[in-house]
Enzyme design. Sequence first.
Site: not given
Length: 144
Positions: A14, A88, A92
């Site tokens: 996150c 996120c 990522c």
Amino acid sequence: MSDIPPKPSVLFVCVHNAGRSQMAAAFLTHLAGDRIEVRSAGSAPAGQVNPAVVQAMNEVGIDLSAETPKILTIEAVQASDVVITMGCGDTCPVFPGKTYLDWKLDDPAGQGVAAVRPIRDDIEQRVRTLIAEIPSQDIPCHGL
């Protein structure tokens, strides 16, 4: 050469690694023991785990007080079989051969413990489902 298959590994990500991903990693470690390698990280880690998250997890017998948010690294993603993101987004990194899941969860940042409890309970149920799916490699690949 060992006949023991490698342990599956899961990375929870996150933004701040101070709430959702910490709770998910703690539940997976608590419920799966050493059967699954567990990591958590954040794209912009906070200075500490959210105190309301620590309190909510203490209520279910899991102590997060010694945990610290960690920065998301490419190496952590590469070393994981399953990468579960929690808000996120595109920060990522995506690698072929990994399973990516995106869990839509409310962000506990700035929330009191009463608001964190339902998020905690939702994460626990998702982790229990994940544990049931991992041994059979029947994890749905949803991509990002």
